[in-house]
Write a protein that holds these residues in place. Structure first.
Motif, PDB file in Angstrom:
ATOM      1  N   SER A   1      55.588  -5.822  15.247  1.00  0.00           N
ATOM      2  CA  SER A   1      56.666  -5.787  14.261  1.00  0.00           C
ATOM      3  C   SER A   1      56.245  -5.143  12.949  1.00  0.00           C
ATOM      4  CB  SER A   1      57.157  -7.219  13.984  1.00  0.00           C
ATOM      5  OG  SER A   1      56.098  -8.025  13.506  1.00  0.00           O
ATOM      6  N   GLU A   2      54.944  -4.916  12.770  1.00  0.00           N
ATOM      7  CA  GLU A   2      54.457  -4.387  11.501  1.00  0.00           C
ATOM      8  C   GLU A   2      54.271  -2.875  11.494  1.00  0.00           C
ATOM      9  OE1 GLU A   2      51.025  -6.501  10.021  1.00  0.00           O
ATOM     10  OE2 GLU A   2      51.678  -8.342  11.006  1.00  0.00           O
ATOM     11  N   ASP A   3      53.732  -2.348  12.583  1.00  0.00           N
ATOM     12  CA  ASP A   3      53.339  -0.938  12.581  1.00  0.00           C
ATOM     13  C   ASP A   3      53.660  -0.293  13.922  1.00  0.00           C
ATOM     14  OD1 ASP A   3      52.141   1.551  12.346  1.00  0.00           O
ATOM     15  OD2 ASP A   3      50.315   0.789  11.411  1.00  0.00           O
ATOM     16  N   ALA A   4      54.577   0.643  13.925  1.00  0.00           N
ATOM     17  CA  ALA A   4      54.979   1.319  15.160  1.00  0.00           C
ATOM     18  C   ALA A   4      53.819   2.055  15.814  1.00  0.00           C
ATOM     19  CB  ALA A   4      56.122   2.289  14.865  1.00  0.00           C
TER      20      ALA A   4
ATOM     21  N   LEU B   1      50.876   1.048  16.130  1.00  0.00           N
ATOM     22  CA  LEU B   1      49.971   0.113  16.806  1.00  0.00           C
ATOM     23  C   LEU B   1      50.628  -0.593  17.991  1.00  0.00           C
ATOM     24  CD1 LEU B   1      48.224  -1.518  13.690  1.00  0.00           C
ATOM     25  CD2 LEU B   1      47.446   0.409  15.094  1.00  0.00           C
ATOM     26  N   VAL B   2      51.818  -0.143  18.363  1.00  0.00           N
ATOM     27  CA  VAL B   2      52.523  -0.741  19.501  1.00  0.00           C
ATOM     28  C   VAL B   2      51.762  -0.469  20.798  1.00  0.00           C
ATOM     29  CG1 VAL B   2      54.602  -0.610  20.927  1.00  0.00           C
ATOM     30  CG2 VAL B   2      54.798  -0.671  18.437  1.00  0.00           C
ATOM     31  N   LYS B   3      51.596  -1.515  21.583  1.00  0.00           N
ATOM     32  CA  LYS B   3      50.946  -1.373  22.888  1.00  0.00           C
ATOM     33  C   LYS B   3      51.961  -1.441  24.033  1.00  0.00           C
ATOM     34  CE  LYS B   3      46.490  -3.258  21.379  1.00  0.00           C
ATOM     35  NZ  LYS B   3      45.488  -4.347  21.572  1.00  0.00           N
ATOM     36  N   THR B   4      52.974  -2.287  23.843  1.00  0.00           N
ATOM     37  CA  THR B   4      53.984  -2.448  24.890  1.00  0.00           C
ATOM     38  C   THR B   4      55.373  -2.249  24.302  1.00  0.00           C
ATOM     39  OG1 THR B   4      52.568  -4.073  26.006  1.00  0.00           O
ATOM     40  CG2 THR B   4      54.866  -3.945  26.719  1.00  0.00           C
ATOM     41  N   LYS B   5      56.093  -1.264  24.816  1.00  0.00           N
ATOM     42  CA  LYS B   5      57.459  -0.982  24.368  1.00  0.00           C
ATOM     43  C   LYS B   5      58.427  -1.670  25.330  1.00  0.00           C
ATOM     44  CE  LYS B   5      56.211   3.427  22.228  1.00  0.00           C
ATOM     45  NZ  LYS B   5      56.509   4.883  22.132  1.00  0.00           N
ATOM     46  N   TYR B   6      58.788  -2.905  24.990  1.00  0.00           N
ATOM     47  CA  TYR B   6      59.588  -3.719  25.905  1.00  0.00           C
ATOM     48  C   TYR B   6      60.913  -3.054  26.280  1.00  0.00           C
ATOM     49  CZ  TYR B   6      56.417  -7.407  24.261  1.00  0.00           C
ATOM     50  OH  TYR B   6      55.317  -8.157  23.922  1.00  0.00           O
ATOM     51  N   VAL B   7      61.640  -2.573  25.285  1.00  0.00           N
ATOM     52  CA  VAL B   7      62.961  -2.003  25.558  1.00  0.00           C
ATOM     53  C   VAL B   7      62.836  -0.703  26.347  1.00  0.00           C
ATOM     54  CG1 VAL B   7      65.051  -1.036  24.528  1.00  0.00           C
ATOM     55  CG2 VAL B   7      64.042  -3.102  23.572  1.00  0.00           C
TER      56      VAL B   7
ATOM     57  N   LYS C   1      63.767  -3.931   8.433  1.00  0.00           N
ATOM     58  CA  LYS C   1      63.371  -2.697   7.752  1.00  0.00           C
ATOM     59  C   LYS C   1      62.247  -2.006   8.507  1.00  0.00           C
ATOM     60  CE  LYS C   1      64.612  -4.202   3.049  1.00  0.00           C
ATOM     61  NZ  LYS C   1      64.074  -4.512   1.701  1.00  0.00           N
ATOM     62  N   ALA C   2      61.289  -2.795   8.995  1.00  0.00           N
ATOM     63  CA  ALA C   2      60.165  -2.222   9.724  1.00  0.00           C
ATOM     64  C   ALA C   2      60.610  -1.583  11.034  1.00  0.00           C
ATOM     65  CB  ALA C   2      59.123  -3.308  10.002  1.00  0.00           C
ATOM     66  N   TYR C   3      61.667  -2.141  11.627  1.00  0.00           N
ATOM     67  CA  TYR C   3      62.154  -1.634  12.909  1.00  0.00           C
ATOM     68  C   TYR C   3      63.263  -0.591  12.775  1.00  0.00           C
ATOM     69  CZ  TYR C   3      59.607  -4.608  16.187  1.00  0.00           C
ATOM     70  OH  TYR C   3      58.627  -5.184  16.964  1.00  0.00           O
ATOM     71  N   GLU C   4      63.718  -0.327  11.574  1.00  0.00           N
ATOM     72  CA  GLU C   4      64.879   0.548  11.395  1.00  0.00           C
ATOM     73  C   GLU C   4      64.692   1.910  12.065  1.00  0.00           C
ATOM     74  OE1 GLU C   4      67.975   1.895   7.871  1.00  0.00           O
ATOM     75  OE2 GLU C   4      65.936   1.298   7.329  1.00  0.00           O
ATOM     76  N   SER C   5      63.574   2.565  11.825  1.00  0.00           N
ATOM     77  CA  SER C   5      63.362   3.899  12.406  1.00  0.00           C
ATOM     78  C   SER C   5      63.234   3.812  13.917  1.00  0.00           C
ATOM     79  CB  SER C   5      62.120   4.553  11.803  1.00  0.00           C
ATOM     80  OG  SER C   5      60.949   3.820  12.103  1.00  0.00           O
ATOM     81  N   ARG C   6      62.710   2.699  14.424  1.00  0.00           N
ATOM     82  CA  ARG C   6      62.576   2.548  15.876  1.00  0.00           C
ATOM     83  C   ARG C   6      63.938   2.327  16.535  1.00  0.00           C
ATOM     84  NH1 ARG C   6      57.416  -1.494  15.895  1.00  0.00           N
ATOM     85  NH2 ARG C   6      57.772  -1.539  13.641  1.00  0.00           N
ATOM     86  N   ILE C   7      64.834   1.653  15.821  1.00  0.00           N
ATOM     87  CA  ILE C   7      66.203   1.494  16.335  1.00  0.00           C
ATOM     88  C   ILE C   7      66.908   2.847  16.372  1.00  0.00           C
ATOM     89  CG2 ILE C   7      68.463   0.475  15.832  1.00  0.00           C
ATOM     90  CD1 ILE C   7      66.903  -1.936  14.634  1.00  0.00           C
ATOM     91  N   VAL C   8      66.717   3.632  15.329  1.00  0.00           N
ATOM     92  CA  VAL C   8      67.273   4.993  15.296  1.00  0.00           C
ATOM     93  C   VAL C   8      66.722   5.811  16.465  1.00  0.00           C
ATOM     94  CG1 VAL C   8      67.304   7.165  13.998  1.00  0.00           C
ATOM     95  CG2 VAL C   8      67.693   4.991  12.809  1.00  0.00           C
ATOM     96  N   ASP C   9      65.417   5.669  16.727  1.00  0.00           N
ATOM     97  CA  ASP C   9      64.787   6.410  17.824  1.00  0.00           C
ATOM     98  C   ASP C   9      65.348   5.992  19.181  1.00  0.00           C
ATOM     99  OD1 ASP C   9      63.225   7.794  16.025  1.00  0.00           O
ATOM    100  OD2 ASP C   9      61.428   6.563  16.330  1.00  0.00           O
ATOM    101  N   LEU C  10      65.649   4.707  19.343  1.00  0.00           N
ATOM    102  CA  LEU C  10      66.233   4.248  20.605  1.00  0.00           C
ATOM    103  C   LEU C  10      67.576   4.920  20.851  1.00  0.00           C
ATOM    104  CD1 LEU C  10      65.485   0.402  20.575  1.00  0.00           C
ATOM    105  CD2 LEU C  10      64.481   2.119  22.091  1.00  0.00           C
TER     106      LEU C  10
END
Length: 202
Positions: free
Chosen positions: A161-164, A166-172, A71-80
């Motif tokens: 995994s908690e807060d987009a 606060l991401v420092k490294t975007k692995y993908v 659920k926390a990553y759902e919007s980030r998957i959409v963004d990818l």
């Protein structure tokens, strides 16, 4: 205190997951050729990797409806998908969970989602096992080589995994920048953080 409860619960799931998730020695490694699959999409149609002749590759992500991490990553998957589908790397999401164990992951519940990319049900869980997926989300970048697809990255989407925010490294995204430039990803494997896949009971 009430405002802190969702955060405390999330942290507890993260801690528990780190103990109960058991990485498997089986499944794909970076450089392996990925076998095609045929799974049902939420629109009722069957989907394979070979369907999209224009695809340069895929961002395959094992995810689900119910896991707090998913659920926390759902919007980030959409963004990818929004960012990389136009560049030839669309997202293909696969739900491997057994709905008998996680009722909110039934096919009917999956159909409530409105994604611009396929959301497939891995009813037999065989595709997840073939890939070696152990968590939701667990992501694999595939790159086309002729008529085959080769695994170029495996693991987490980013380092928070908690807060987009606060991401420092975007692995993908870092991997995709190099892959799109025709280079291998410098960091091609990371530890997937998420809930364990809900396997069928024996």
């Amino acid at each position: 205190m009430k405002k802190l409860l969702p955060y405390i619960s999330f942290c507890f799931v993260l801690l528990l997951s780190s103990f109960i998730a058991r990485p498997t020695a089986d499944g794909y490694k970076v450089g392996d050729k990925a076998t095609d699959f045929k799974l049902k999409n939420i629109d009722g149609k069957m989907v394979t990797l070979a369907d999209n002749k224009a695809a340069k590759g895929y961002i395959v992500v094992f995810t689900c409806n119910t896991c707090p991490f998913a659920k926390a990553y759902e919007s980030r998957i959409v963004d990818l998908n929004t960012k990389y589908a136009p560049k030839g790397y669309p997202v293909v999401a696969i739900n491997p969970n057994d709905p008998a164990v996680a009722p909110g992951d039934s096919y009917a519940d999956m159909q409530k989602k409105k994604y611009a990319f396929p959301y497939l049900v891995d009813e037999s869980q065989q595709v997840a096992k073939t890939y070696g997926a152990t968590r939701t989300p667990h992501l694999y970048v595939l790159t086309r080589q002729g008529n085959e697809f080769v695994v170029s990255y495996i693991g987490a989407i980013d380092d928070n995994s908690e807060d987009a925010k606060l991401v420092k490294t975007k692995y993908v995204e870092n991997a995709m920048t190099e892959i799109l430039a025709g280079k291998p990803a410098t960091t091609n494997s990371t530890k997937a953080i998420g809930c364990t896949i809900k396997w069928k009971r024996a």
